[in-house]
Design a protein around this motif. Structure first.
Motif, PDB file in Angstrom:
ATOM      1  N   GLY A 112       6.369   8.775   1.483  1.00  0.00           N
ATOM      2  CA  GLY A 112       5.497   8.177   2.479  1.00  0.00           C
ATOM      3  C   GLY A 112       4.073   8.223   1.978  1.00  0.00           C
ATOM      4  N   LEU A 113       3.200   7.462   2.619  1.00  0.00           N
ATOM      5  CA  LEU A 113       1.807   7.383   2.206  1.00  0.00           C
ATOM      6  C   LEU A 113       0.879   7.722   3.369  1.00  0.00           C
ATOM      7  CD1 LEU A 113       1.787   4.036   0.168  1.00  0.00           C
ATOM      8  CD2 LEU A 113       1.589   6.341  -0.781  1.00  0.00           C
ATOM      9  N   VAL A 114      -0.169   8.442   3.061  1.00  0.00           N
ATOM     10  CA  VAL A 114      -1.256   8.668   4.012  1.00  0.00           C
ATOM     11  C   VAL A 114      -2.470   7.924   3.472  1.00  0.00           C
ATOM     12  CG1 VAL A 114      -2.752  10.370   5.119  1.00  0.00           C
ATOM     13  CG2 VAL A 114      -0.373  10.956   4.589  1.00  0.00           C
ATOM     14  N   PHE A 115      -2.959   6.958   4.234  1.00  0.00           N
ATOM     15  CA  PHE A 115      -4.135   6.213   3.783  1.00  0.00           C
ATOM     16  C   PHE A 115      -5.363   7.120   3.861  1.00  0.00           C
ATOM     17  CE2 PHE A 115      -1.517   2.557   5.350  1.00  0.00           C
ATOM     18  CZ  PHE A 115      -1.304   1.981   4.099  1.00  0.00           C
ATOM     19  N   GLY A 116      -6.116   7.154   2.750  1.00  0.00           N
ATOM     20  CA  GLY A 116      -7.248   8.061   2.703  1.00  0.00           C
ATOM     21  C   GLY A 116      -8.554   7.458   3.185  1.00  0.00           C
ATOM     22  N   GLY A 117      -8.666   6.143   3.161  1.00  0.00           N
ATOM     23  CA  GLY A 117      -9.918   5.499   3.558  1.00  0.00           C
ATOM     24  C   GLY A 117     -10.463   4.647   2.430  1.00  0.00           C
ATOM     25  N   THR A 118     -10.725   5.268   1.284  1.00  0.00           N
ATOM     26  CA  THR A 118     -11.249   4.486   0.156  1.00  0.00           C
ATOM     27  C   THR A 118     -10.219   3.506  -0.373  1.00  0.00           C
ATOM     28  OG1 THR A 118     -10.610   6.262  -1.372  1.00  0.00           O
ATOM     29  CG2 THR A 118     -12.885   6.266  -0.588  1.00  0.00           C
ATOM     30  N   ASP A 119      -8.943   3.826  -0.201  1.00  0.00           N
ATOM     31  CA  ASP A 119      -7.922   2.882  -0.658  1.00  0.00           C
ATOM     32  C   ASP A 119      -8.017   1.567   0.120  1.00  0.00           C
ATOM     33  OD1 ASP A 119      -7.113   4.219   1.639  1.00  0.00           O
ATOM     34  OD2 ASP A 119      -5.230   4.947   0.797  1.00  0.00           O
ATOM     35  N   LEU A 176       4.041   5.108   6.737  1.00  0.00           N
ATOM     36  CA  LEU A 176       2.617   5.001   6.432  1.00  0.00           C
ATOM     37  C   LEU A 176       1.850   5.696   7.547  1.00  0.00           C
ATOM     38  CD1 LEU A 176       2.666   1.182   5.594  1.00  0.00           C
ATOM     39  CD2 LEU A 176       2.612   3.029   3.909  1.00  0.00           C
ATOM     40  N   VAL A 177       0.866   6.516   7.189  1.00  0.00           N
ATOM     41  CA  VAL A 177       0.109   7.257   8.188  1.00  0.00           C
ATOM     42  C   VAL A 177      -1.358   6.827   8.135  1.00  0.00           C
ATOM     43  CG1 VAL A 177      -0.661   9.526   8.971  1.00  0.00           C
ATOM     44  CG2 VAL A 177       1.660   9.231   8.070  1.00  0.00           C
ATOM     45  N   LEU A 237      -2.948  -3.287   8.726  1.00  0.00           N
ATOM     46  CA  LEU A 237      -2.133  -4.415   9.169  1.00  0.00           C
ATOM     47  C   LEU A 237      -2.734  -5.761   8.777  1.00  0.00           C
ATOM     48  CD1 LEU A 237      -0.946  -3.177  12.686  1.00  0.00           C
ATOM     49  CD2 LEU A 237       0.439  -3.483  10.604  1.00  0.00           C
ATOM     50  N   ARG A 238      -4.047  -5.813   8.650  1.00  0.00           N
ATOM     51  CA  ARG A 238      -4.657  -7.056   8.151  1.00  0.00           C
ATOM     52  C   ARG A 238      -4.244  -7.309   6.701  1.00  0.00           C
ATOM     53  NH1 ARG A 238      -9.238  -5.546  11.405  1.00  0.00           N
ATOM     54  NH2 ARG A 238     -10.146  -4.369   9.658  1.00  0.00           N
ATOM     55  N   ASP A 297       6.258  -1.815  11.679  1.00  0.00           N
ATOM     56  CA  ASP A 297       7.254  -0.867  12.187  1.00  0.00           C
ATOM     57  C   ASP A 297       7.201   0.502  11.524  1.00  0.00           C
ATOM     58  OD1 ASP A 297       8.153  -2.789  13.907  1.00  0.00           O
ATOM     59  OD2 ASP A 297       9.827  -3.432  12.652  1.00  0.00           O
ATOM     60  N   LYS A 298       6.536   0.610  10.393  1.00  0.00           N
ATOM     61  CA  LYS A 298       6.536   1.923   9.733  1.00  0.00           C
ATOM     62  C   LYS A 298       5.149   2.582   9.674  1.00  0.00           C
ATOM     63  CE  LYS A 298       6.623   0.037   4.964  1.00  0.00           C
ATOM     64  NZ  LYS A 298       7.391   0.064   3.706  1.00  0.00           N
ATOM     65  N   ILE A 299       4.191   2.029  10.422  1.00  0.00           N
ATOM     66  CA  ILE A 299       2.860   2.637  10.485  1.00  0.00           C
ATOM     67  C   ILE A 299       2.771   3.607  11.663  1.00  0.00           C
ATOM     68  CG2 ILE A 299       0.459   2.180  11.080  1.00  0.00           C
ATOM     69  CD1 ILE A 299       0.307   0.003   9.237  1.00  0.00           C
ATOM     70  N   HIS A 300       2.224   4.769  11.406  1.00  0.00           N
ATOM     71  CA  HIS A 300       2.040   5.793  12.438  1.00  0.00           C
ATOM     72  C   HIS A 300       0.568   6.202  12.465  1.00  0.00           C
ATOM     73  CE1 HIS A 300       6.458   6.461  12.544  1.00  0.00           C
ATOM     74  NE2 HIS A 300       6.351   6.145  11.259  1.00  0.00           N
ATOM     75  N   ILE A 301       0.045   6.410  13.660  1.00  0.00           N
ATOM     76  CA  ILE A 301      -1.321   6.907  13.806  1.00  0.00           C
ATOM     77  C   ILE A 301      -1.265   8.405  14.055  1.00  0.00           C
ATOM     78  CG2 ILE A 301      -3.432   6.834  15.171  1.00  0.00           C
ATOM     79  CD1 ILE A 301      -2.791   3.955  15.872  1.00  0.00           C
ATOM     80  N   GLN A 302      -1.915   9.164  13.188  1.00  0.00           N
ATOM     81  CA  GLN A 302      -2.011  10.611  13.374  1.00  0.00           C
ATOM     82  C   GLN A 302      -3.416  11.065  13.003  1.00  0.00           C
ATOM     83  OE1 GLN A 302      -0.046  13.121  14.734  1.00  0.00           O
ATOM     84  NE2 GLN A 302      -2.061  14.075  14.469  1.00  0.00           N
TER      85      GLN A 302
END
Length: 326
Positions: free
Chosen positions: A79-86, A110-111, A122-123, A130-135
C-alpha cells in the motif's frame, strides 16, 4: 508475518516521523514491523532478497514517487501513503508521474492525510476511488526525540570509520527494545566497502542508512537524537563530535586517542571499549537524566573554551596573511 515500511527517510521531510508513528501503531496492534529507507536498497533485486529473507508479507511505502522504483514490480502486496511532495511536486514531472501511476495502479490501498490530499489524488487518478482511505496523522506529541530513541552515527562508508562495529549489538538491542534506532549518515567513500555495509544493514533490524545531508539538516537530525555516536578505528579530531557537543547533544564515542583527546568519560561524553560496552553506556544515558544534563553542559563549556570558531578563524587568517606578506 512481517510488514516492511519503506520510506525515503530524509529527516526534515517528516517521512521518518510518519513511518515511526505508523510502525508504533501497528506493533501495538500485534504486527511485527521492519522499517527501512529506500537508500538501503540499490534496486529491486536487493529488495526482493530482503523480502524473502525476512518473511515480508506486506509493504507500506511512504511517498509514491520515492518508493515507486522499488515497489512498481514488487512480488508482495503493498500500500502507499501519499507524503505530499509526491502529489504537489513529482506529479508535474512526466517521468515521475508515469512511475507513480504504475505504482498507484498496483497498490492494494492508498492513504491520504486529508480530504484535500484525497481530492488531489483523485484528480490525478480518478479510477482509484475505491481504494483511497483518509487517515489524518496522529495528534500525539511523540516524535523522534521521545518515542523513538535515535542514535546517530555520522561517517563516510569506509573501513577506518568502521560503521560495521556496532551493527550486530545494536540490532540485538533493537529486538529487545524496538524504540531504539541507529541512523548512519554519510557518503559512500569506498564502493566495495559501502556494498558490504549495505548488505549488513539489510540483515540488521533497527539500522537505517541515509545519504549525506546538508549541514543544517544534519544538525536538525542531531538535535532529534539521544546521542551522536563515533565508532572509528582512528580519528584526528572528529568534526561531528565537536558539532554535537556544541549543540548540546551527548556523544558516545569509541575509546581511541583522537576521541579521548576531546572527551572525558562521564564528564564531557561517554567512551566505550567494545560494542557491548556501547550498549551499556547508551542504556545508562537513557536512564540517567542527571548524567545527560551533566555531560551536555560540560561538553558545551569545553567546546566554547577550547574550540572557538572565532579563534580558529583568526588563526588561519593570521597564518595566510603571514604567507602573503612575505
Amino acid at each position: 508475518m512481517t510488514t516492511l515500511f519503506l520510506a525515503y527517510c530524509f529527516p526534515c521531510s517528516g517521512n521518518l516521523v510518519t513511518a515511526e508513528r505508523i510502525r508504533t501503531s501497528l506493533e501495538s496492534g500485534g504486527h511485527r514491523c521492519i522499517r527501512k529507507c529506500t537508500s538501503n536498497f540499490d534496486g529491486c533485486k536487493e529488495l526482493w532478497e530482503f523480502i524473502n529473507n525476512n518473511d515480508i508479507r506486506c509493504i507500506m511505502g511512504i511517498n509514491a514517487c520515492r518508493t515507486g522504483n522499488l515497489l512498481r514490480d514488487c512480488p508482495v502486496p503493498f500500500g502507499l501513503v501519499f507524503g505530499g511532495t509526491d502529489l504537489n511536486e513529482s506529479a508535474a514531472i512526466p517521468d515521475s508521474m508515469d512511475l507513480m501511476t504504475a505504482t498507484v495502479n498496483q497498490a492494494r490501498f492508498l492513504v491520504c492525510f486529508s480530504k484535500e490530499i484525497r481530492q488531489q489524488a483523485l484528480r490525478l487518478w480518478p479510477h482509484v476511488l475505491d481504494k483511497i482511505h483518509i487517515q489524518p496523522q496522529g495528534g500525539c506529541t511523540d516524535n523522534l526525540n521521545d518515542s523513538t530513541k535515535v542514535f546517530l552515527l555520522v561517517c563516510g562508508l569506509r573501513p577506518v570509520k568502521d560503521p560495521l562495529y556496532l551493527l550486530q549489538v545494536f540490532s540485538e538491542w533493537h529486538r529487545d527494545n524496538s524504540r531504539v534506532l541507529l541512523i548512519i549518515v554519510g557518503p559512500e567513500m569506498n564502493e566495495d566497502y559501502a556494498r558490504k555495509v549495505k548488505g549488513e544493514i539489510r540483515r540488521c533490524p533497527g539500522i537505517l542508512l541515509l545519504p549525506p545531508l546538508p549541514q543544517a539538516d544534519l544538525h536538525t537530525l542531531m538535535l532529534h537524537s539521544c546521542a551522536v555516536v563515533n565508532s572509528s578505528v582512528s580519528e584526528g579530531m572528529s568534526g561531528a563530535i565537536l558539532e554535537a557537543m556544541c549543540l548540546g547533544v551527548p556523544v558516545i564515542a569509541r575509546n581511541i586517542a583522537g576521541n579521548a583527546a576531546i572527551i572525558t568519560h562521564k564528564e564531557t561524553g561517554l567512551l566505550f571499549n567494545s560494542p557491548e560496552e556501547f550498549v551499556s553506556e547508551a542504556k545508562c544515558l537513557l536512564s540517567d537524566e542527571d548524567l545527560y544534563k551533566t555531560i551536555t553542559a560540560k561538553a558545551q563549556d569545553y567546546v566554547n573554551m577550547h574550540h572557538s570558531g572565532e579563534v580558529e578563524k583568526q588563526t588561519y587568517c593570521r597564518l595566510i596573511s603571514s604567507v602573503l606578506s612575505q
